[in-house]
Scaffold this motif. Structure first.
Motif, PDB file in Angstrom:
ATOM      1  N   LEU A   1       0.827  -1.205   0.000  1.00  0.00           N
ATOM      2  CA  LEU A   1       0.000   0.000   0.000  1.00  0.00           C
ATOM      3  C   LEU A   1       0.862   1.256   0.000  1.00  0.00           C
ATOM      4  O   LEU A   1       0.562   2.225  -0.714  1.00  0.00           O
ATOM      5  CB  LEU A   1      -0.919  -0.005   1.227  1.00  0.00           C
ATOM      6  N   ILE A   2       1.933   1.260   0.768  1.00  0.00           N
ATOM      7  CA  ILE A   2       2.829   2.427   0.812  1.00  0.00           C
ATOM      8  C   ILE A   2       3.460   2.671  -0.552  1.00  0.00           C
ATOM      9  O   ILE A   2       3.528   3.817  -1.018  1.00  0.00           O
ATOM     10  CB  ILE A   2       3.910   2.224   1.891  1.00  0.00           C
ATOM     11  N   VAL A   3       3.933   1.612  -1.201  1.00  0.00           N
ATOM     12  CA  VAL A   3       4.535   1.756  -2.532  1.00  0.00           C
ATOM     13  C   VAL A   3       3.497   2.289  -3.516  1.00  0.00           C
ATOM     14  O   VAL A   3       3.785   3.197  -4.319  1.00  0.00           O
ATOM     15  CB  VAL A   3       5.103   0.407  -3.021  1.00  0.00           C
ATOM     16  N   TYR A   4       2.268   1.741  -3.444  1.00  0.00           N
ATOM     17  CA  TYR A   4       1.208   2.194  -4.352  1.00  0.00           C
ATOM     18  C   TYR A   4       0.888   3.670  -4.124  1.00  0.00           C
ATOM     19  O   TYR A   4       0.770   4.450  -5.089  1.00  0.00           O
ATOM     20  CB  TYR A   4      -0.051   1.354  -4.146  1.00  0.00           C
ATOM     21  N   LEU A   5       0.727   4.075  -2.874  1.00  0.00           N
ATOM     22  CA  LEU A   5       0.381   5.466  -2.582  1.00  0.00           C
ATOM     23  C   LEU A   5       1.493   6.415  -3.030  1.00  0.00           C
ATOM     24  O   LEU A   5       1.214   7.488  -3.586  1.00  0.00           O
ATOM     25  CB  LEU A   5       0.109   5.640  -1.085  1.00  0.00           C
ATOM     26  N   ALA A   6       2.747   6.039  -2.801  1.00  0.00           N
ATOM     27  CA  ALA A   6       3.864   6.881  -3.232  1.00  0.00           C
ATOM     28  C   ALA A   6       3.861   7.046  -4.745  1.00  0.00           C
ATOM     29  O   ALA A   6       4.034   8.159  -5.273  1.00  0.00           O
ATOM     30  CB  ALA A   6       5.186   6.279  -2.757  1.00  0.00           C
ATOM     31  N   TYR A   7       3.650   5.942  -5.455  1.00  0.00           N
ATOM     32  CA  TYR A   7       3.618   5.982  -6.925  1.00  0.00           C
ATOM     33  C   TYR A   7       2.435   6.813  -7.426  1.00  0.00           C
ATOM     34  O   TYR A   7       2.587   7.691  -8.281  1.00  0.00           O
ATOM     35  CB  TYR A   7       3.517   4.558  -7.467  1.00  0.00           C
ATOM     36  N   SER A   8       1.247   6.546  -6.885  1.00  0.00           N
ATOM     37  CA  SER A   8       0.038   7.208  -7.381  1.00  0.00           C
ATOM     38  C   SER A   8       0.030   8.695  -7.050  1.00  0.00           C
ATOM     39  O   SER A   8      -0.331   9.526  -7.895  1.00  0.00           O
ATOM     40  CB  SER A   8      -1.197   6.527  -6.779  1.00  0.00           C
ATOM     41  N   LEU A   9       0.422   9.049  -5.832  1.00  0.00           N
ATOM     42  CA  LEU A   9       0.435  10.462  -5.449  1.00  0.00           C
ATOM     43  C   LEU A   9       1.456  11.248  -6.250  1.00  0.00           C
ATOM     44  O   LEU A   9       1.232  12.414  -6.597  1.00  0.00           O
ATOM     45  CB  LEU A   9       0.728  10.590  -3.949  1.00  0.00           C
ATOM     46  N   ASP A  10       2.579  10.614  -6.548  1.00  0.00           N
ATOM     47  CA  ASP A  10       3.589  11.267  -7.376  1.00  0.00           C
ATOM     48  C   ASP A  10       3.074  11.450  -8.805  1.00  0.00           C
ATOM     49  O   ASP A  10       3.242  12.510  -9.411  1.00  0.00           O
ATOM     50  CB  ASP A  10       4.868  10.434  -7.365  1.00  0.00           C
ATOM     51  N   LYS A  11       2.431  10.428  -9.325  1.00  0.00           N
ATOM     52  CA  LYS A  11       1.932  10.470 -10.700  1.00  0.00           C
ATOM     53  C   LYS A  11       0.807  11.489 -10.873  1.00  0.00           C
ATOM     54  O   LYS A  11       0.697  12.147 -11.916  1.00  0.00           O
ATOM     55  CB  LYS A  11       1.442   9.080 -11.093  1.00  0.00           C
ATOM     56  N   LYS A  12      -0.021  11.646  -9.833  1.00  0.00           N
ATOM     57  CA  LYS A  12      -1.206  12.507  -9.924  1.00  0.00           C
ATOM     58  C   LYS A  12      -1.029  13.818  -9.167  1.00  0.00           C
ATOM     59  O   LYS A  12      -2.017  14.454  -8.805  1.00  0.00           O
ATOM     60  CB  LYS A  12      -2.420  11.763  -9.360  1.00  0.00           C
ATOM     61  N   LYS A  13       0.207  14.219  -8.930  1.00  0.00           N
ATOM     62  CA  LYS A  13       0.455  15.363  -8.051  1.00  0.00           C
ATOM     63  C   LYS A  13      -0.201  16.659  -8.504  1.00  0.00           C
ATOM     64  O   LYS A  13      -0.453  17.543  -7.680  1.00  0.00           O
ATOM     65  CB  LYS A  13       1.959  15.560  -7.861  1.00  0.00           C
ATOM     66  N   ASP A  14      -0.506  16.772  -9.786  1.00  0.00           N
ATOM     67  CA  ASP A  14      -1.159  17.989 -10.281  1.00  0.00           C
ATOM     68  C   ASP A  14      -2.684  17.887 -10.232  1.00  0.00           C
ATOM     69  O   ASP A  14      -3.376  18.857 -10.552  1.00  0.00           O
ATOM     70  CB  ASP A  14      -0.722  18.271 -11.722  1.00  0.00           C
ATOM     71  N   LYS A  15      -3.214  16.711  -9.831  1.00  0.00           N
ATOM     72  CA  LYS A  15      -4.676  16.520  -9.829  1.00  0.00           C
ATOM     73  C   LYS A  15      -5.189  16.003  -8.495  1.00  0.00           C
ATOM     74  O   LYS A  15      -6.256  15.410  -8.419  1.00  0.00           O
ATOM     75  CB  LYS A  15      -5.057  15.529 -10.940  1.00  0.00           C
ATOM     76  N   LEU A  16      -4.436  16.228  -7.433  1.00  0.00           N
ATOM     77  CA  LEU A  16      -4.809  15.658  -6.142  1.00  0.00           C
ATOM     78  C   LEU A  16      -6.038  16.319  -5.524  1.00  0.00           C
ATOM     79  O   LEU A  16      -6.662  15.749  -4.629  1.00  0.00           O
ATOM     80  CB  LEU A  16      -3.624  15.760  -5.172  1.00  0.00           C
ATOM     81  N   ASN A  17      -6.394  17.510  -5.994  1.00  0.00           N
ATOM     82  CA  ASN A  17      -7.599  18.163  -5.481  1.00  0.00           C
ATOM     83  C   ASN A  17      -8.865  17.661  -6.148  1.00  0.00           C
ATOM     84  O   ASN A  17      -9.971  17.971  -5.701  1.00  0.00           O
ATOM     85  CB  ASN A  17      -7.495  19.683  -5.655  1.00  0.00           C
ATOM     86  N   ASP A  18      -8.702  16.882  -7.205  1.00  0.00           N
ATOM     87  CA  ASP A  18      -9.842  16.287  -7.901  1.00  0.00           C
ATOM     88  C   ASP A  18     -10.285  15.033  -7.140  1.00  0.00           C
ATOM     89  O   ASP A  18      -9.513  14.087  -6.988  1.00  0.00           O
ATOM     90  CB  ASP A  18      -9.444  15.928  -9.331  1.00  0.00           C
ATOM     91  N   PHE A  19     -11.512  15.016  -6.664  1.00  0.00           N
ATOM     92  CA  PHE A  19     -12.015  13.905  -5.841  1.00  0.00           C
ATOM     93  C   PHE A  19     -11.893  12.569  -6.559  1.00  0.00           C
ATOM     94  O   PHE A  19     -11.476  11.571  -5.958  1.00  0.00           O
ATOM     95  CB  PHE A  19     -13.474  14.176  -5.471  1.00  0.00           C
ATOM     96  N   TYR A  20     -12.234  12.540  -7.847  1.00  0.00           N
ATOM     97  CA  TYR A  20     -12.272  11.281  -8.596  1.00  0.00           C
ATOM     98  C   TYR A  20     -10.889  10.819  -9.065  1.00  0.00           C
ATOM     99  O   TYR A  20     -10.731   9.670  -9.475  1.00  0.00           O
ATOM    100  CB  TYR A  20     -13.206  11.422  -9.802  1.00  0.00           C
ATOM    101  N   VAL A  21      -9.918  11.691  -8.991  1.00  0.00           N
ATOM    102  CA  VAL A  21      -8.559  11.333  -9.415  1.00  0.00           C
ATOM    103  C   VAL A  21      -7.613  11.259  -8.225  1.00  0.00           C
ATOM    104  O   VAL A  21      -6.852  10.296  -8.072  1.00  0.00           O
ATOM    105  CB  VAL A  21      -8.014  12.351 -10.448  1.00  0.00           C
ATOM    106  N   GLY A  22      -7.668  12.265  -7.375  1.00  0.00           N
ATOM    107  CA  GLY A  22      -6.695  12.375  -6.301  1.00  0.00           C
ATOM    108  C   GLY A  22      -7.097  11.749  -4.980  1.00  0.00           C
ATOM    109  O   GLY A  22      -6.260  11.609  -4.078  1.00  0.00           O
TER     110      GLY A  22
END
Length: 380
Positions: free
Chosen positions: A132-153
């Motif tokens: 889970l930690i690896v997934y969250l690090a990867y996903s948050l890094d990949k979506k860092k410009d869209k984290l305020n979007d509920f359906y993406v971030g």
């Protein structure tokens, strides 16, 4: 020391083979753990297996294996963990499902939390936390410009958490579910997720947590005994009462290694969940403060690594690994000191348990790897 000298020292530490400020407290804790596992378990091992060295030998073996795992993870390029994000997650889900739906699931004390292959036992929830930690690090890094979007971030991360939490909850293991939830919340916060989404999700989860606590009689009794264990001295409050008695007996200097009384079939699982109580009795306040100091050093160094890493994936990964270790320490110590309801969580590097030790040693190796990490222009 001048500013330039300080920077040069930090650079040398980052580029050296191993970060001694992180390695020393970890190895010290592992060494103390081997000694205290033997002290806490020898009577139990002698009664159950005919030799007082049973748990000592296994813990020493896993400690050596853990050092090998640490060295390997220190040398594996961080980008490889990034590429293994989804294979890790698929493996974690598969292993958790295998507990319930295959013949390899193994139960202890009414909870099916382990897989057993021949003489080898493995706890998938430990690996699930890592995945889970690896997934969250990867996903948050990949979506860092869209984290305020509920359906993406926000929503995808909660859905992944929900899948893992559901598979762990049916074991049942409510404590690990709470740890996974806390890790997710903290990593979303640190990674730049919407504070509004995080606060609303926290508020929405409170009644759900209460429902699950109250829906199972044994969990509700644990909550009541936590509030006043002395009203339930022979059942739900038994564990915490004897844990507190161990700390009280230890005083400032302790009774001495091997001379504790509560481990002699009074404290349940003295070598795993309640090893901190044995430390409090045999090493006293001085030993407790030493252990706390070593954990503070690990947490401080982990946060330092996360803050001083230029690669955002590495920074998030470091924060996740550090948070996971810190939460386990806080929950385990909180339980043994009567500050939290009873939860079956190991104390990192100290408690008996091969899976927990190997996963935490892998985390330390990865932290050291990140400490020496330089930006990779090939990573998008």
């Amino acid at each position: 020391m001048t500013g330039n000298q300080h920077k040069m020292q930090n650079a040398a530490l980052r580029n050296s083979g191993y970060d001694v400020k992180l390695l020393f407290p970890v190895l010290f804790l592992v060494g103390i753990g081997i000694v205290m596992v033997y002290s806490a378990s020898s009577a139990l091992a002698l009664k159950k297996y005919g030799t007082g060295y049973y748990f000592l030998k296994k813990q020493a073996y896993f400690a050596l294996l853990g050092i090998v795992v640490l060295i390997i993870c220190r040398r594996i390029p961080t980008r490889l963990f990034r590429s293994l994000t989804y294979p890790f997650m698929i493996m974690a889900i598969t292993l958790l499902a295998a507990i319930k739906f295959t013949k390899f699931g193994h139960s202890v004390g009414g909870s099916a939390r382990w897989l057993r292959f021949g003489g080898f036992t493995f706890q998938p929830s430990e690996f699930a936390r890592f995945a889970l930690i690896v997934y969250l690090a990867y996903s948050l890094d990949k979506k860092k410009d869209k984290l305020n979007d509920f359906y993406v971030g926000f929503l995808p991360h909660i859905l992944v958490l929900g899948i893992l939490a559901a598979l762990i909850f049916i074991q049942p293991d409510f404590g690990s579910v709470l740890i996974l939830g806390a890790i997710t919340w903290i990593m979303l916060f640190v990674g730049g997720g919407s504070l509004r989404h995080l606060l609303l999700s926290f508020a929405a989860l409170l009644p759900v947590i209460y429902f699950f606590m109250a829906s199972a009689e044994y969990r509700f009794k644990r909550l009541l005994s936590f509030m006043d264990p002395w009203q339930h001295p022979s059942n739900e409050g038994y564990q915490i009462i004897h844990s507190l008695m161990a700390f009280g007996t230890g005083g400032a200097w302790g009774t001495g290694i091997g001379k504790g009384y509560q481990k002699l079939f009074y404290l349940p699982e003295p070598h795993t969940d309640f090893i901190f109580s044995v430390i409090g009795e045999e090493l006293g306040l001085l030993g407790v403060l030493l252990i706390l100091g070593l954990y503070v050093l690990i947490f401080w160094r982990g946060v330092w690594i996360a803050r001083n890493t230029e690669d955002s994936f590495g920074a998030l990964l470091a924060m996740g690994m550090t948070t996971a270790i810190g939460l386990q320490v806080c929950v385990n110590m909180g339980v043994t000191l009567g500050l939290l309801p009873t939860k079956g969580l190991a104390l990192p590097f100290l408690s008996y348990g091969g899976t927990s030790l190997l996963v935490n040693m892998a985390s330390i190796g990865i932290l050291m790897n990140i400490a020496a990490l330089k930006p990779d222009p090939n990573i998008a």
